[in-house]
Design a protein around this motif. Structure first.
Motif, PDB file in Angstrom:
ATOM      1  N   GLU A  19     -29.205  25.627 -16.265  1.00  0.00           N
ATOM      2  CA  GLU A  19     -28.791  26.610 -17.271  1.00  0.00           C
ATOM      3  C   GLU A  19     -27.343  27.043 -17.068  1.00  0.00           C
ATOM      4  OE1 GLU A  19     -30.485  27.414 -19.984  1.00  0.00           O
ATOM      5  OE2 GLU A  19     -31.899  25.909 -19.251  1.00  0.00           O
ATOM      6  N   TYR A  20     -26.919  27.168 -15.816  1.00  0.00           N
ATOM      7  CA  TYR A  20     -25.540  27.597 -15.549  1.00  0.00           C
ATOM      8  C   TYR A  20     -24.552  26.517 -15.978  1.00  0.00           C
ATOM      9  CZ  TYR A  20     -21.479  29.535 -13.174  1.00  0.00           C
ATOM     10  OH  TYR A  20     -20.231  30.040 -12.899  1.00  0.00           O
ATOM     11  N   LEU A  21     -24.813  25.271 -15.594  1.00  0.00           N
ATOM     12  CA  LEU A  21     -23.870  24.197 -15.900  1.00  0.00           C
ATOM     13  C   LEU A  21     -23.830  23.879 -17.394  1.00  0.00           C
ATOM     14  CD1 LEU A  21     -24.520  21.837 -12.858  1.00  0.00           C
ATOM     15  CD2 LEU A  21     -22.541  23.315 -13.242  1.00  0.00           C
ATOM     16  N   LYS A  22     -24.951  24.071 -18.082  1.00  0.00           N
ATOM     17  CA  LYS A  22     -24.976  23.833 -19.528  1.00  0.00           C
ATOM     18  C   LYS A  22     -24.045  24.780 -20.265  1.00  0.00           C
ATOM     19  CE  LYS A  22     -28.874  23.194 -21.686  1.00  0.00           C
ATOM     20  NZ  LYS A  22     -30.305  23.375 -22.075  1.00  0.00           N
ATOM     21  N   ARG A  23     -23.822  25.963 -19.714  1.00  0.00           N
ATOM     22  CA  ARG A  23     -22.891  26.905 -20.347  1.00  0.00           C
ATOM     23  C   ARG A  23     -21.484  26.339 -20.414  1.00  0.00           C
ATOM     24  NH1 ARG A  23     -24.031  32.226 -16.738  1.00  0.00           N
ATOM     25  NH2 ARG A  23     -26.316  32.102 -16.695  1.00  0.00           N
ATOM     26  N   TYR A  24     -21.189  25.421 -19.500  1.00  0.00           N
ATOM     27  CA  TYR A  24     -19.850  24.836 -19.445  1.00  0.00           C
ATOM     28  C   TYR A  24     -19.849  23.434 -20.060  1.00  0.00           C
ATOM     29  CZ  TYR A  24     -18.791  28.816 -16.563  1.00  0.00           C
ATOM     30  OH  TYR A  24     -18.609  30.119 -16.117  1.00  0.00           O
ATOM     31  N   ILE A  44     -30.412   7.128 -16.328  1.00  0.00           N
ATOM     32  CA  ILE A  44     -29.524   8.225 -16.740  1.00  0.00           C
ATOM     33  C   ILE A  44     -28.060   7.824 -16.608  1.00  0.00           C
ATOM     34  CG2 ILE A  44     -28.793  10.588 -16.177  1.00  0.00           C
ATOM     35  CD1 ILE A  44     -31.753  11.048 -15.260  1.00  0.00           C
ATOM     36  N   ASN A  45     -27.761   7.046 -15.565  1.00  0.00           N
ATOM     37  CA  ASN A  45     -26.379   6.622 -15.294  1.00  0.00           C
ATOM     38  C   ASN A  45     -25.435   7.829 -15.281  1.00  0.00           C
ATOM     39  OD1 ASN A  45     -24.210   4.912 -14.798  1.00  0.00           O
ATOM     40  ND2 ASN A  45     -23.855   4.524 -16.971  1.00  0.00           N
ATOM     41  N   PRO A  46     -25.641   8.767 -14.355  1.00  0.00           N
ATOM     42  CA  PRO A  46     -24.895  10.030 -14.372  1.00  0.00           C
ATOM     43  C   PRO A  46     -23.423   9.863 -14.014  1.00  0.00           C
ATOM     44  CG  PRO A  46     -26.149   9.848 -12.354  1.00  0.00           C
ATOM     45  CD  PRO A  46     -26.562   8.674 -13.208  1.00  0.00           C
ATOM     46  N   ASP A  47     -22.623  10.829 -14.444  1.00  0.00           N
ATOM     47  CA  ASP A  47     -21.209  10.875 -14.069  1.00  0.00           C
ATOM     48  C   ASP A  47     -21.020  11.598 -12.742  1.00  0.00           C
ATOM     49  OD1 ASP A  47     -20.102   9.667 -16.514  1.00  0.00           O
ATOM     50  OD2 ASP A  47     -20.906  11.451 -17.480  1.00  0.00           O
ATOM     51  N   ILE A  48     -21.986  12.429 -12.365  1.00  0.00           N
ATOM     52  CA  ILE A  48     -21.927  13.163 -11.097  1.00  0.00           C
ATOM     53  C   ILE A  48     -23.356  13.495 -10.676  1.00  0.00           C
ATOM     54  CG2 ILE A  48     -21.630  15.398 -12.258  1.00  0.00           C
ATOM     55  CD1 ILE A  48     -19.767  16.171  -9.878  1.00  0.00           C
ATOM     56  N   ALA A 110     -16.947  25.006  -9.340  1.00  0.00           N
ATOM     57  CA  ALA A 110     -15.606  24.626  -8.892  1.00  0.00           C
ATOM     58  C   ALA A 110     -15.629  23.258  -8.209  1.00  0.00           C
ATOM     59  CB  ALA A 110     -15.049  25.681  -7.941  1.00  0.00           C
ATOM     60  N   LYS A 111     -16.664  23.014  -7.411  1.00  0.00           N
ATOM     61  CA  LYS A 111     -16.772  21.721  -6.732  1.00  0.00           C
ATOM     62  C   LYS A 111     -17.057  20.599  -7.719  1.00  0.00           C
ATOM     63  CE  LYS A 111     -18.039  23.329  -2.089  1.00  0.00           C
ATOM     64  NZ  LYS A 111     -17.005  22.573  -1.348  1.00  0.00           N
ATOM     65  N   VAL A 112     -17.895  20.873  -8.715  1.00  0.00           N
ATOM     66  CA  VAL A 112     -18.178  19.885  -9.749  1.00  0.00           C
ATOM     67  C   VAL A 112     -16.902  19.535 -10.514  1.00  0.00           C
ATOM     68  CG1 VAL A 112     -19.317  19.557 -11.991  1.00  0.00           C
ATOM     69  CG2 VAL A 112     -20.624  20.431 -10.040  1.00  0.00           C
ATOM     70  N   GLN A 113     -16.160  20.551 -10.931  1.00  0.00           N
ATOM     71  CA  GLN A 113     -14.934  20.318 -11.696  1.00  0.00           C
ATOM     72  C   GLN A 113     -13.892  19.567 -10.866  1.00  0.00           C
ATOM     73  OE1 GLN A 113     -14.159  24.399 -12.835  1.00  0.00           O
ATOM     74  NE2 GLN A 113     -15.056  24.100 -14.863  1.00  0.00           N
ATOM     75  N   ALA A 114     -13.795  19.907  -9.577  1.00  0.00           N
ATOM     76  CA  ALA A 114     -12.832  19.226  -8.709  1.00  0.00           C
ATOM     77  C   ALA A 114     -13.202  17.754  -8.539  1.00  0.00           C
ATOM     78  CB  ALA A 114     -12.775  19.925  -7.352  1.00  0.00           C
ATOM     79  N   ILE A 116     -14.881  15.893 -10.632  1.00  0.00           N
ATOM     80  CA  ILE A 116     -14.623  15.208 -11.893  1.00  0.00           C
ATOM     81  C   ILE A 116     -13.130  14.927 -12.062  1.00  0.00           C
ATOM     82  CG2 ILE A 116     -14.606  15.552 -14.402  1.00  0.00           C
ATOM     83  CD1 ILE A 116     -17.378  16.844 -14.081  1.00  0.00           C
ATOM     84  N   ARG A 117     -12.296  15.897 -11.686  1.00  0.00           N
ATOM     85  CA  ARG A 117     -10.843  15.677 -11.792  1.00  0.00           C
ATOM     86  C   ARG A 117     -10.418  14.521 -10.892  1.00  0.00           C
ATOM     87  NH1 ARG A 117     -10.458  21.334 -11.848  1.00  0.00           N
ATOM     88  NH2 ARG A 117      -9.980  21.382  -9.626  1.00  0.00           N
ATOM     89  N   ARG A 118     -10.963  14.485  -9.672  1.00  0.00           N
ATOM     90  CA  ARG A 118     -10.576  13.425  -8.734  1.00  0.00           C
ATOM     91  C   ARG A 118     -11.021  12.054  -9.227  1.00  0.00           C
ATOM     92  NH1 ARG A 118     -12.410  17.155  -4.794  1.00  0.00           N
ATOM     93  NH2 ARG A 118     -14.382  16.013  -4.617  1.00  0.00           N
ATOM     94  N   THR A 119     -12.189  11.996  -9.820  1.00  0.00           N
ATOM     95  CA  THR A 119     -12.768  10.706 -10.191  1.00  0.00           C
ATOM     96  C   THR A 119     -12.358  10.234 -11.575  1.00  0.00           C
ATOM     97  OG1 THR A 119     -14.695  11.284  -8.849  1.00  0.00           O
ATOM     98  CG2 THR A 119     -14.931   9.403 -10.332  1.00  0.00           C
ATOM     99  N   TYR A 120     -12.309  11.161 -12.529  1.00  0.00           N
ATOM    100  CA  TYR A 120     -12.069  10.770 -13.916  1.00  0.00           C
ATOM    101  C   TYR A 120     -10.781  11.346 -14.504  1.00  0.00           C
ATOM    102  CZ  TYR A 120     -17.071   9.990 -13.299  1.00  0.00           C
ATOM    103  OH  TYR A 120     -18.283   9.599 -12.822  1.00  0.00           O
ATOM    104  N   GLY A 121     -10.164  12.286 -13.810  1.00  0.00           N
ATOM    105  CA  GLY A 121      -9.035  13.000 -14.389  1.00  0.00           C
ATOM    106  C   GLY A 121      -7.698  12.663 -13.786  1.00  0.00           C
TER     107      GLY A 121
END
Length: 228
Positions: A19-24, A44-48, A110-114, A116-121
């Motif tokens: 529920e928390y991550l869906k908000r973002y 599912i082949n997730p991104d993270i 914050a860790k999820v976003q970091a 994603i930035r390292r891997t895809y950004g």
């Protein structure tokens, strides 16, 4: 929209995390059958991946090693095992980060976003000076976009946005992610700045012959979709 797979047998924690991550504007999946974790991962082949250590039927460390053979998706351990040895073991198995329980969801985000930035950004290895997607070539050295025999010049902001959208082809990129791409210590960036630059991108794509590719997911963000 990035897909996050939560592998956690604490149903309450799983629910709160989802529920928390869906908000973002993340798409969050959970493991339904812990006997078939590998199959669900591949489907599912997730991104993270957010991965617990103590799980039914499987050990999270072994799962991490299995996933790493199949995918480069970032893996973040979420575990009550807080010793330094356990954290080192998790990283040695191929994880990108390790967060100990209990944790705040702000820190998890914050860790999820970091990751994603390292891997895809902007910090990813995929940062070549020129790249091509769907026949569209972006040259970061010349600030030019070309398609077939036509090309146009891009501003710095246009270059950042079209690069982000092309590298996330057919995935919704949230307004927050795009604003982060535009963020600059020397200039003010707001929602209107994003809207103006997206409109300019649409116009420049049309100039080189790519029409109606930029789609708006109302209230969420934008994505590119090319017609056959």
């Amino acid at each position: 929209m990035y897909k996050i797979l939560v592998i956690e047998d604490d149903k309450k924690l799983c629910e709160y995390t989802r529920e928390y991550l869906k908000r973002y504007n993340y798409e969050v999946f959970e493991i339904i059958n812990f006997k078939n974790v590998e199959d669900e991962f591949e489907n599912i082949n997730p991104d993270i991946v957010l991965l617990d250590v103590n799980l039914p039927y499987y050990d999270g460390f072994n799962l991490c090693r299995i996933f790493r053979r199949k995918s480069k998706a970032p893996i973040i351990f979420m575990s009550a095992r807080s010793s330094e040895i356990e954290q080192i073991r998790g990283l040695e198995m191929g994880a990108d980060d390790y967060i100990t329980k209990p944790f705040s969801f702000e820190l998890l985000l914050a860790k999820v976003q970091a990751a994603i930035r390292r891997t895809y950004g902007e910090y990813s290895e995929d940062s070549a000076d020129a790249f091509t997607v769907e026949g569209i070539t972006i040259d970061k050295n010349t600030f030019k976009m070309s398609y077939k025999d036509k090309n146009v010049e891009l501003t710095k902001n246009e270059l950042k946005l079209i690069s982000k959208l092309l590298k996330s082809i057919n995935k919704v990129v949230t307004r927050e992610e795009l604003l982060e791409e535009l963020w600059d210590e020397s200039s003010f960036v707001d929602d209107n700045t994003l809207t103006v630059n997206v409109t300019r991108i649409k116009n420049k794509l049309s100039e080189v012959g790519v029409k109606n590719a930029v789609k708006n997911k109302r209230g969420i963000g934008y994505y590119l979709e090319f017609q056959d």
